[in-house]
Motif scaffolding. Sequence first.
Motif, PDB file in Angstrom:
ATOM      1  N   PRO A  92      24.339  56.429  54.640  1.00  0.00           N
ATOM      2  CA  PRO A  92      25.392  55.413  54.534  1.00  0.00           C
ATOM      3  C   PRO A  92      25.888  55.310  53.102  1.00  0.00           C
ATOM      4  N   SER A  93      27.060  54.760  52.926  1.00  0.00           N
ATOM      5  CA  SER A  93      27.506  54.452  51.575  1.00  0.00           C
ATOM      6  C   SER A  93      26.701  53.258  51.061  1.00  0.00           C
ATOM      7  N   VAL A  94      26.701  53.092  49.747  1.00  0.00           N
ATOM      8  CA  VAL A  94      25.939  52.001  49.148  1.00  0.00           C
ATOM      9  C   VAL A  94      26.872  51.107  48.345  1.00  0.00           C
ATOM     10  N   VAL A  95      26.478  49.848  48.244  1.00  0.00           N
ATOM     11  CA  VAL A  95      27.212  48.853  47.468  1.00  0.00           C
ATOM     12  C   VAL A  95      26.238  48.226  46.485  1.00  0.00           C
ATOM     13  N   ALA A  96      26.700  48.014  45.257  1.00  0.00           N
ATOM     14  CA  ALA A  96      25.889  47.316  44.265  1.00  0.00           C
ATOM     15  C   ALA A  96      26.782  46.358  43.490  1.00  0.00           C
ATOM     16  N   TYR A  97      26.178  45.324  42.932  1.00  0.00           N
ATOM     17  CA  TYR A  97      26.900  44.437  42.012  1.00  0.00           C
ATOM     18  C   TYR A  97      26.122  44.404  40.707  1.00  0.00           C
ATOM     19  N   HIS A 118      30.063  52.052  45.964  1.00  0.00           N
ATOM     20  CA  HIS A 118      31.085  51.053  45.650  1.00  0.00           C
ATOM     21  C   HIS A 118      30.404  49.995  44.792  1.00  0.00           C
ATOM     22  N   ILE A 119      30.895  49.823  43.581  1.00  0.00           N
ATOM     23  CA  ILE A 119      30.221  48.955  42.622  1.00  0.00           C
ATOM     24  C   ILE A 119      31.119  47.780  42.249  1.00  0.00           C
ATOM     25  N   VAL A 120      30.605  46.565  42.435  1.00  0.00           N
ATOM     26  CA  VAL A 120      31.325  45.349  42.076  1.00  0.00           C
ATOM     27  C   VAL A 120      30.865  44.910  40.689  1.00  0.00           C
ATOM     28  N   MET A 121      31.836  44.729  39.775  1.00  0.00           N
ATOM     29  CA  MET A 121      31.516  44.378  38.396  1.00  0.00           C
ATOM     30  C   MET A 121      32.384  43.206  37.942  1.00  0.00           C
ATOM     31  N   PRO A 122      31.864  42.333  37.078  1.00  0.00           N
ATOM     32  CA  PRO A 122      32.680  41.240  36.540  1.00  0.00           C
ATOM     33  C   PRO A 122      33.810  41.788  35.672  1.00  0.00           C
ATOM     34  N   GLU A 123      34.896  41.066  35.628  1.00  0.00           N
ATOM     35  CA  GLU A 123      36.064  41.507  34.857  1.00  0.00           C
ATOM     36  C   GLU A 123      35.776  41.590  33.355  1.00  0.00           C
ATOM     37  N   ASN A 124      34.767  40.841  32.883  1.00  0.00           N
ATOM     38  CA  ASN A 124      34.467  40.853  31.454  1.00  0.00           C
ATOM     39  C   ASN A 124      33.398  41.877  31.074  1.00  0.00           C
ATOM     40  N   THR A 125      33.080  42.795  31.992  1.00  0.00           N
ATOM     41  CA  THR A 125      32.104  43.838  31.703  1.00  0.00           C
ATOM     42  C   THR A 125      32.621  44.728  30.567  1.00  0.00           C
ATOM     43  N   PRO A 126      31.779  45.071  29.580  1.00  0.00           N
ATOM     44  CA  PRO A 126      32.221  45.983  28.523  1.00  0.00           C
ATOM     45  C   PRO A 126      32.802  47.272  29.109  1.00  0.00           C
ATOM     46  N   GLN A 127      33.930  47.703  28.552  1.00  0.00           N
ATOM     47  CA  GLN A 127      34.630  48.866  29.095  1.00  0.00           C
ATOM     48  C   GLN A 127      33.756  50.107  29.119  1.00  0.00           C
ATOM     49  N   ARG A 148      30.740  38.299  41.821  1.00  0.00           N
ATOM     50  CA  ARG A 148      30.343  39.674  42.114  1.00  0.00           C
ATOM     51  C   ARG A 148      29.429  39.771  43.329  1.00  0.00           C
ATOM     52  N   GLU A 149      28.513  38.798  43.482  1.00  0.00           N
ATOM     53  CA  GLU A 149      27.609  38.858  44.625  1.00  0.00           C
ATOM     54  C   GLU A 149      28.359  38.690  45.939  1.00  0.00           C
ATOM     55  N   SER A 150      29.192  37.673  46.035  1.00  0.00           N
ATOM     56  CA  SER A 150      29.912  37.420  47.285  1.00  0.00           C
ATOM     57  C   SER A 150      30.848  38.573  47.608  1.00  0.00           C
ATOM     58  N   ALA A 151      31.474  39.152  46.589  1.00  0.00           N
ATOM     59  CA  ALA A 151      32.356  40.295  46.822  1.00  0.00           C
ATOM     60  C   ALA A 151      31.561  41.492  47.325  1.00  0.00           C
ATOM     61  N   ALA A 152      30.367  41.686  46.806  1.00  0.00           N
ATOM     62  CA  ALA A 152      29.528  42.802  47.249  1.00  0.00           C
ATOM     63  C   ALA A 152      29.133  42.644  48.713  1.00  0.00           C
ATOM     64  N   TYR A 153      28.758  41.438  49.104  1.00  0.00           N
ATOM     65  CA  TYR A 153      28.375  41.221  50.502  1.00  0.00           C
ATOM     66  C   TYR A 153      29.555  41.423  51.444  1.00  0.00           C
ATOM     67  N   ARG A 154      30.751  41.064  50.988  1.00  0.00           N
ATOM     68  CA  ARG A 154      31.936  41.324  51.818  1.00  0.00           C
ATOM     69  C   ARG A 154      32.135  42.828  52.009  1.00  0.00           C
ATOM     70  N   GLY A 160      30.115  48.700  56.408  1.00  0.00           N
ATOM     71  CA  GLY A 160      28.875  49.057  57.095  1.00  0.00           C
ATOM     72  C   GLY A 160      27.922  49.762  56.144  1.00  0.00           C
ATOM     73  N   ALA A 161      27.939  49.313  54.888  1.00  0.00           N
ATOM     74  CA  ALA A 161      27.181  49.969  53.829  1.00  0.00           C
ATOM     75  C   ALA A 161      25.828  49.307  53.617  1.00  0.00           C
ATOM     76  N   VAL A 162      25.058  49.863  52.704  1.00  0.00           N
ATOM     77  CA  VAL A 162      23.741  49.339  52.345  1.00  0.00           C
ATOM     78  C   VAL A 162      23.828  48.707  50.962  1.00  0.00           C
ATOM     79  N   LEU A 163      23.358  47.484  50.826  1.00  0.00           N
ATOM     80  CA  LEU A 163      23.342  46.814  49.528  1.00  0.00           C
ATOM     81  C   LEU A 163      22.130  47.267  48.719  1.00  0.00           C
TER      82      LEU A 163
END
Length: 339
Positions: A92-97, A118-127, A148-154, A160-163
């Motif tokens: 399966p694909s994976v998701v992380a925050y 698929h990686i969810v990151m805060p907008e203020n993450t260092p480039q 980031r957490e709620s977006a990852a769960y969505r 149908g991915a794995v967190l």
Amino acid sequence: MQLVSLDDIRTAADRVRGQVLRTPLLPAPWADTDRPLWLKPESLQAIGAFKLRGAVNALAALDERAGAQGGAAGQGGAAGQGVDGQGVAARPSVVAYSSGNHAQAVACAAQRLGVAAHIVMPENTPQVKVEGTRMYGAEVVLVPVGERESAAYRLVDELGAVLVPPFDHPDIIAGQGTAGLEIGDDLPDVELVLVPISGGGLASGVGTAVKALCPNATVVGVEPELAADAADSLRAGQVVEWPVEDRVRTIADGLRSQPSELTFAHLQAVVDGIVTVTEDEIRDAMRVLATRSRLIAEPSGAVPLAAYLHRSGELPRGRTVVVVSGGNVDRAMLADVLG
């Protein structure tokens, strides 16, 4: 609640062998003579941080379970595994925050396994951390701080991915614990281990391994004063939440998470205490690492050395290991710190 054991960490070590760097213990000849110091430079990992250990272990364990179960459902919030046309369990694909290092670690581990990430990151993450994550082929989703957490769960539900969580999972804790396993093997008479605390996965794993292999050693967590939720939690005997707007004040962007119930249970069991350091002390530790040991550390990675340098009165004396957890620092910040 079942805690990660030394056997779990040894199993993780078998999984990650050859996939992560066995970082050395570097002696620091400039340290106090009555407090001999060794640096554990996790900044030398391929993705620049210890997080690769937990990510590789978690994805390898997931792959093992998928093969063993032939497509049965995964564990720990994971979605079910698919089966391809030949009856082989599909990956399966994976998701992380993550604020950065876990993001790069999951992206790297997924690329090696041929898994979409698929990686969810805060907008203020260092480039530098955003670019590092994309370099491994992951899709980066930037969201407001605190979402980031709620977006990852969505995304998990949609795809149908794995967190793959950054710290709140036994496989992640066991993977991070392999660093502690190496400390115990390389310096069995260590007396003090200083490790940064954020979500608590690294301190949980390292503390578990060190306490099992070196029962006389003291394990102390270190936090920025501006994100000292774990210190408050240990004093209170329960998880104390700090508002995200308070935690994001520290320059140690990798230490802005809070312990989970799982990691907090480990911290209570294997961490002897927590000390806190100021922003100026973190900057000083970054300078010392760069100029005296030729190591580039991000603020989060320099936090334990800040305690060694500026909180000696709060720490036991003796043979000390400082875990330099990461080196993914923004160039502009590094230039400012080095002045």
